[in-house]
Design a protein around this motif. Structure first.
Motif, PDB file in Angstrom:
ATOM      1  N   PRO A   1      -3.262   1.100  -0.434  1.00  0.00           N
ATOM      2  CA  PRO A   1      -4.469   0.292  -0.188  1.00  0.00           C
ATOM      3  C   PRO A   1      -4.966  -0.370  -1.470  1.00  0.00           C
ATOM      4  CG  PRO A   1      -5.037   2.622  -0.242  1.00  0.00           C
ATOM      5  CD  PRO A   1      -3.544   2.542  -0.338  1.00  0.00           C
ATOM      6  N   VAL A   2      -5.489  -1.564  -1.341  1.00  0.00           N
ATOM      7  CA  VAL A   2      -6.078  -2.305  -2.462  1.00  0.00           C
ATOM      8  C   VAL A   2      -7.521  -2.614  -2.090  1.00  0.00           C
ATOM      9  CG1 VAL A   2      -5.952  -4.365  -3.910  1.00  0.00           C
ATOM     10  CG2 VAL A   2      -3.850  -3.344  -3.027  1.00  0.00           C
ATOM     11  N   GLY A   3      -8.458  -1.944  -2.722  1.00  0.00           N
ATOM     12  CA  GLY A   3      -9.858  -2.208  -2.417  1.00  0.00           C
ATOM     13  C   GLY A   3     -10.313  -1.505  -1.152  1.00  0.00           C
TER      14      GLY A   3
ATOM     15  N   VAL B   1      -3.643  -4.608   1.381  1.00  0.00           N
ATOM     16  CA  VAL B   1      -2.593  -3.597   1.336  1.00  0.00           C
ATOM     17  C   VAL B   1      -1.440  -4.116   0.488  1.00  0.00           C
ATOM     18  CG1 VAL B   1      -0.893  -2.330   2.686  1.00  0.00           C
ATOM     19  CG2 VAL B   1      -3.195  -2.664   3.591  1.00  0.00           C
ATOM     20  N   LEU B   2      -0.953  -3.268  -0.419  1.00  0.00           N
ATOM     21  CA  LEU B   2       0.207  -3.587  -1.235  1.00  0.00           C
ATOM     22  C   LEU B   2       1.412  -2.857  -0.649  1.00  0.00           C
ATOM     23  CD1 LEU B   2       1.488  -4.802  -3.818  1.00  0.00           C
ATOM     24  CD2 LEU B   2       0.792  -2.710  -5.016  1.00  0.00           C
TER      25      LEU B   2
ATOM     26  N   LEU C   1      -2.095   1.098 -10.120  1.00  0.00           N
ATOM     27  CA  LEU C   1      -1.930  -0.352 -10.228  1.00  0.00           C
ATOM     28  C   LEU C   1      -2.815  -1.072  -9.228  1.00  0.00           C
ATOM     29  CD1 LEU C   1      -0.333  -2.895 -11.254  1.00  0.00           C
ATOM     30  CD2 LEU C   1       1.258  -2.443  -9.375  1.00  0.00           C
ATOM     31  N   ALA C   2      -2.845  -0.596  -7.984  1.00  0.00           N
ATOM     32  CA  ALA C   2      -3.670  -1.232  -6.954  1.00  0.00           C
ATOM     33  C   ALA C   2      -5.151  -1.142  -7.305  1.00  0.00           C
ATOM     34  CB  ALA C   2      -3.404  -0.571  -5.600  1.00  0.00           C
TER      35      ALA C   2
ATOM     36  N   ALA D   1      -5.789  -3.678  -9.996  1.00  0.00           N
ATOM     37  CA  ALA D   1      -5.785  -5.031  -9.439  1.00  0.00           C
ATOM     38  C   ALA D   1      -7.097  -5.319  -8.726  1.00  0.00           C
ATOM     39  CB  ALA D   1      -4.607  -5.196  -8.479  1.00  0.00           C
ATOM     40  N   TRP D   2      -7.593  -4.354  -7.958  1.00  0.00           N
ATOM     41  CA  TRP D   2      -8.847  -4.572  -7.246  1.00  0.00           C
ATOM     42  C   TRP D   2     -10.012  -4.731  -8.220  1.00  0.00           C
ATOM     43  CZ3 TRP D   2     -10.739  -6.400  -3.105  1.00  0.00           C
ATOM     44  CH2 TRP D   2     -12.086  -6.198  -2.797  1.00  0.00           C
ATOM     45  N   THR D   3     -10.017  -3.932  -9.279  1.00  0.00           N
ATOM     46  CA  THR D   3     -11.071  -4.064 -10.288  1.00  0.00           C
ATOM     47  C   THR D   3     -11.067  -5.463 -10.892  1.00  0.00           C
ATOM     48  OG1 THR D   3     -10.966  -1.710 -10.828  1.00  0.00           O
ATOM     49  CG2 THR D   3     -11.924  -3.159 -12.478  1.00  0.00           C
TER      50      THR D   3
END
Length: 461
Positions: free
Chosen positions: A263-265, A272-273, A294-295, A298-300
């Protein structure tokens, strides 16, 4: 040293043996650094409480030695511009290039002493040891590969420097593919009508799995994305022909044999990655954890960019003239320099007559034309704000009141070229007054111009 290097089973073991043997024969700070990806990484060290984990290529004495392939001898660190001080005071340093069997540098052997040492005696020894170490590292396959943790660090730094959402997404899927070791990666985002592919890694020519995945119906992708968002990261355990892949038929039918989903965020706000391959393998749970990190990174970064965009929109131009408005004007006022910043209060003459005679649309067009003409007349660094209906303020940095009046003259001329006239009150901020007081004096001078017939300039007392 020769015997110890011969028994080494890996490049890391060879470097460990090098510092171990050297450490038995001299009380020095010893470090072996090898070229790993984009920097010289410290593979083994001894004799020091703290060492640099890595040094950028070309940085410091070790970077210079690696780049030149020539030994550096430092006997006075204070006179050495490239010397990087980290621990105790150094009396002497010998840094020799570690070269492969073809004579090409693959790293640097750095030895530093804190007390007296015969540099002339030690230099040929250090150079020969560096040559032996390089040859053995070459025999063992060269410097060690970049670890997945080091890859994550590198990609995290890359994400943090991204300035657009597209850059973050592209770098994220590139990192996911590299860290996972799988052939493809795709980032799905939630949309009002389902999910969309927001970014994907370039597909290998012989593995068009991304193309097939993109053709799946939205319901299948949405079900997958929602499942990942609710329950978190997961990964495949084996071949779907041998294990029950119930619930993932949409993926296995397009050739997915290995997958890590992350999950991303949060929820629908994120995405979703998916990291995929059409060959069967069993993902390492440690790599799955790194993909979760990593996800999160990326969301940050995506959230930071979205926040900056919102702040920019809030502080940017008003929709009519394109000029900056009251909010940033207040910030600029706070930065006004006493004796060096002038405020020019500007009012459009007889603007109400335009609105009453020709309508507000005509008045808006007149404001837009005038704003463009005034902004184009100002110098680089000067700023023009719209602070009211037909009220503007120019903030200009000038050496004197005379220069501020010259700027006002140019603005008057620019307004006349549009067929309109303006009145301007000019005030140079005093040493002991607030910016608000300066603006009040400029406004007072402006209304004096109005009372005297408009289309003119008045310098405030």
């Amino acid at each position: 040293m020769t015997r110890r290097l011969r028994s080494a089973a890996s490049a890391v073991d060879a470097c460990d043996g090098c510092v171990e043997v050297l450490g038995e024969h001299t009380n020095a700070l010893i470090a072996t650094l090898l070229h790993v990806h984009d920097r010289l990484r410290c593979v083994a060290a001894t004799g020091s409480w703290q060492v640099f984990s890595a040094v950028l290529l070309g940085r410091g004495v070790v970077g210079r030695v690696y780049a030149s392939g020539k030994t550096a001898v430092v006997v006075d660190p204070d006179d050495e511009a490239d010397f990087i001080r980290l621990g105790p005071d150094i009396a002497a340093e010998i840094c020799a290039p570690i070269t492969d069997r073809a004579g090409q540098p693959v790293g640097a052997l750095n030895v530093e002493w804190t007390g007296p040492v015969d540099v002339a005696e030690w230099q040929p020894v250090i150079e020969e040891i560096a040559r032996l170490l390089g040859a053995r590292v070459d025999e063992l396959g060269g410097p060690p590969a970049e670890s997945v943790g080091e890859k994550l660090l590198r990609y995290s730094l890359s994400l943090s420097t991204a300035t657009t959402e597209a850059e973050v997404l592209t770098r994220c899927v590139e990192a996911a593919r590299d860290i996972s070791g799988l052939s493809s990666a795709v980032l799905l985002g939630f949309a009002p009508d389902g999910v969309v592919v927001r970014a994907s890694s370039p597909r290998p020519l012989d593995r068009p799995i991304i193309d097939r995945l993109a053709k799946l119906d939205h319901e299948s992708l949405l079900d997958l994305a929602e499942r990942v968002g609710r329950h978190g990261a997961s990964f495949t355990l084996g071949d779907p022909d041998d294990f029950d892949s119930h619930g993932y038929e949409a993926l296995t039918t397009v050739g997915v044999r290995t997958m890590i989903s992350t999950p991303v965020g949060p929820g629908a706000a994120g995405g979703v990655l998916l990291t995929l391959d059409d060959t069967t393998s069993r993902p390492d749970p440690a790599r799955v954890s790194l993909l979760e990190l990593l996800a999160a990174q990326a969301w940050t970064c995506l959230d930071r960019i979205a926040t900056l965009i919102k702040l920019h929109e809030r502080a940017s131009s008003d929709p009519l003239t394109g000029l900056r408005h009251q909010g940033p004007f207040g910030e600029r006022l706070a930065e006004a320099t006493p004796g060096k910043t002038a405020l020019l209060a500007i009012d459009v003459d007889l603007f109400k007559v335009i609105n009453d005679t020709y309508g507000h649309a005509a008045g808006d067009r007149a404001l837009v034309d005038l704003a463009k003409a005034l902004a184009a007349t100002l110098r680089l660094g000067d700023e023009l704000y719209r602070v009211g209906g037909d009220e503007f303020v120019a903030v200009v940095d000038v050496p004197s009141a005379g220069e501020a009046l010259a700027v006002a003259d140019r603005l008057i001329a620019a307004a006349r070229r549009t067929g309109r006239t303006i009145s301007i009150g000019v005030a140079l901020r005093g040493e002991a007054e607030t910016a608000e007081d300066t603006l009040h004096r400029a406004d007072t001078a402006l209304y004096q111009v109005k009372r005297q017939g408009r289309d003119g300039i008045k310098l405030a007392r």
